[in-house]
Motif scaffolding. Structure first.
Motif, PDB file in Angstrom:
ATOM      1  N   TRP A 116     -19.792 -50.944 -42.950  1.00  0.00           N
ATOM      2  CA  TRP A 116     -18.578 -51.436 -43.602  1.00  0.00           C
ATOM      3  C   TRP A 116     -17.797 -50.305 -44.276  1.00  0.00           C
ATOM      4  O   TRP A 116     -16.561 -50.319 -44.257  1.00  0.00           O
ATOM      5  N   ASN A 121     -10.172 -43.778 -41.657  1.00  0.00           N
ATOM      6  CA  ASN A 121      -8.727 -43.751 -41.875  1.00  0.00           C
ATOM      7  C   ASN A 121      -8.341 -42.753 -42.970  1.00  0.00           C
ATOM      8  O   ASN A 121      -7.264 -42.146 -42.935  1.00  0.00           O
ATOM      9  N   LEU A 122      -9.214 -42.609 -43.946  1.00  0.00           N
ATOM     10  CA  LEU A 122      -8.915 -41.751 -45.088  1.00  0.00           C
ATOM     11  C   LEU A 122      -9.303 -40.294 -44.848  1.00  0.00           C
ATOM     12  O   LEU A 122      -8.677 -39.384 -45.420  1.00  0.00           O
ATOM     13  N   TRP A 170      -8.184 -52.416 -40.307  1.00  0.00           N
ATOM     14  CA  TRP A 170      -7.967 -51.000 -40.559  1.00  0.00           C
ATOM     15  C   TRP A 170      -7.396 -50.258 -39.362  1.00  0.00           C
ATOM     16  O   TRP A 170      -6.549 -49.351 -39.531  1.00  0.00           O
ATOM     17  N   THR A 171      -7.799 -50.609 -38.154  1.00  0.00           N
ATOM     18  CA  THR A 171      -7.244 -49.897 -36.992  1.00  0.00           C
ATOM     19  C   THR A 171      -5.824 -50.358 -36.677  1.00  0.00           C
ATOM     20  O   THR A 171      -5.039 -49.598 -36.094  1.00  0.00           O
ATOM     21  N   TRP A 188     -12.836 -56.811 -40.006  1.00  0.00           N
ATOM     22  CA  TRP A 188     -12.651 -55.657 -40.898  1.00  0.00           C
ATOM     23  C   TRP A 188     -12.151 -54.435 -40.129  1.00  0.00           C
ATOM     24  O   TRP A 188     -11.236 -53.733 -40.565  1.00  0.00           O
ATOM     25  N   SER A 227     -14.042 -40.039 -34.914  1.00  0.00           N
ATOM     26  CA  SER A 227     -14.015 -41.302 -35.665  1.00  0.00           C
ATOM     27  C   SER A 227     -15.111 -42.213 -35.077  1.00  0.00           C
ATOM     28  O   SER A 227     -14.845 -43.072 -34.237  1.00  0.00           O
ATOM     29  N   ILE A 251     -15.724 -47.630 -41.669  1.00  0.00           N
ATOM     30  CA  ILE A 251     -14.478 -48.036 -41.004  1.00  0.00           C
ATOM     31  C   ILE A 251     -13.253 -47.606 -41.812  1.00  0.00           C
ATOM     32  O   ILE A 251     -12.354 -46.908 -41.282  1.00  0.00           O
ATOM     33  N   PRO A 252     -13.131 -47.956 -43.102  1.00  0.00           N
ATOM     34  CA  PRO A 252     -11.953 -47.437 -43.845  1.00  0.00           C
ATOM     35  C   PRO A 252     -12.047 -45.938 -44.114  1.00  0.00           C
ATOM     36  O   PRO A 252     -11.010 -45.255 -44.231  1.00  0.00           O
TER      37      PRO A 252
END
Length: 395
Positions: A93, A100-101, A150-151, A146, A114, A96-97
């Motif tokens: 969990w 992006n960061l 984010w994607t 989730w 990724s 995944i974000p």
């Protein structure tokens, strides 16, 4: 001769254990493939990341949890336990974000720098091996949602790609949950079948044990009873000697079969069955059926059945007369053993082991019919009927 309860040990649930160990071997293999991809892309990801230390720390955490997973699965032989499980879910969990960061937008979707989507797919699939199927699928759907959230926020990703990646997570979880559930159910059925077979073997051995000792125990009881009439003792001694020899040959059961010098006829069967019952008030009328030929299994079962009936008459009937009659009509042969003793209430009293097992069941096993008629104060009659020349078929 040992008690049958000592002959068969309780079965272990080996199929369930093997199925669990098989799943515990597949899980590390699946994780190993994903972990290899993550490790190979780590150097590139660190170079691309805006926060290389954080990227390396997150990757390192995944490596540690994955190594723990592999070690515990191989050592314990199950995926149902292990400290790796909930950290594994948490990292899926968080990763995944984090991608992006930590990574440039151009590398968030469709690259192994990724690695979060591939890792999430693997985590959801392995969770389906230790969670209940419904819980595992629900978790996978939530994790897929989730990932989609984010994607979808990444400008370079098409909604089709984002949706496809998101659906892959519950898709793999469903497949693995079904497979793991099927394997465990199959193993449980195999173990249950094995337990049923052992129970049946126990029951069969117990019946064999009872058949072996039933008549012998009756003879020994009468021999040890000081009130047994002296006139009965010679016949009991003959039968006791025969039973002693039979028990010594319990495993081979050689004495259950007619000797090579004995013709398998109704007459020789009755002669063998009547041996040692001189104390009974016997009335014989066997000439009409004595010549009928019997197969060995029918001869043996019939001899034992007639002897069991006579043991019952001696022990329980208090009869003044026991008539043994044999006859044939050319197609069937018949033996009737009747006494004028006390009888029993056939409607309200179940048959004992002798009449039920040694007579009815033993004869039915070789295609011979037995009928028992009795009533209080009116004696008991047992009729045995078989086909001439076809002992294996019921009349």
């Amino acid at each position: 001769m040992t008690s049958p309860s000592a002959d068969v040990s309780a079965p272990e649930r080996t199929s369930a254990r093997r199925a669990e160990r098989g799943i515990a071997l597949v899980a590390p293999a699946m994780r190993g493939v994903v972990l290899l991809q993550i490790v190979l892309s780590t150097a590139s990801g660190v170079r691309l990341s805006d926060h290389p230390s954080a990227y390396a720390a997150l990757t390192g955490a995944v490596v540690v949890v994955s190594v723990t997973l592999v070690a515990q699965c191989l050592l314990s032989g199950t995926v149902r336990t292990g400290v790796w499980r909930y950290p594994d879910l948490t990292l899926a969990w968080l990763a995944i974000p984090a991608m992006n960061l930590l990574l440039p937008t151009s590398h968030v979707v469709g690259t192994w720098e990724s690695w979060a989507p591939g890792y999430a797919i693997n985590v959801a699939a392995l969770a389906a091996t230790w969670m209940r199927p419904a819980v595992a699928v629900t978790h996978a759907l939530a994790l897929g949602g989730w990932l989609l959230v984010w994607t979808s926020a990444v400008d370079v990703a098409s909604w089709e790609t984002s949706l496809g990646n998101a659906l892959t997570i519950p898709g793999y979880a469903i497949v693995v949950a079904l497979l793991a559930h099927y394997l465990r159910e199959l193993a449980a059925d195999a173990d249950q079948s094995r337990e049923d077979a052992v129970a049946a073997t126990r029951a069969l051995e117990l019946q064999r044990y009872q058949l072996t000792v039933h008549d012998a125990s009756s003879i020994l009881r009468l021999l040890s009873d000081e009130e047994t009439p002296a006139a009965v003792l010679p016949g009991l001694r003959v039968q006791a000697d025969r039973e002693a020899r039979r028990l010594r040959n319990y495993l081979s059961s050689q004495l259950q079969q007619p000797s090579d010098r004995t013709r398998c006829t109704v007459g020789t069967m009755l002669a063998a069955a009547l041996e040692g019952f001189d104390d009974l008030p016997l009335e014989l009328a066997v000439e009409l059926g004595a010549h009928v030929e019997l197969s060995e299994d029918v001869w043996t079962a019939s001899r034992g059945a007639v002897a069991a009936v006579l043991h019952n008459a001696r022990m329980h009937a208090a009869a003044h007369q026991v008539v043994v009659h044999a006859d044939t009509d050319g197609a069937t042969w018949e033996v009737v053993v009747s006494d004028d003793g006390v009888g029993f209430d056939q409607e309200n009293q179940t048959l004992g082991f002798g009449l039920d097992t040694q007579v009815c069941d033993a004869l039915a096993g070789c295609g011979v019919a037995a009928e028992i008629l009795s009533s209080p104060g009116r004696g008991t009659s047992v009729t045995i009927v078989g086909r001439v020349g076809r002992g294996e078929d019921a009349p």
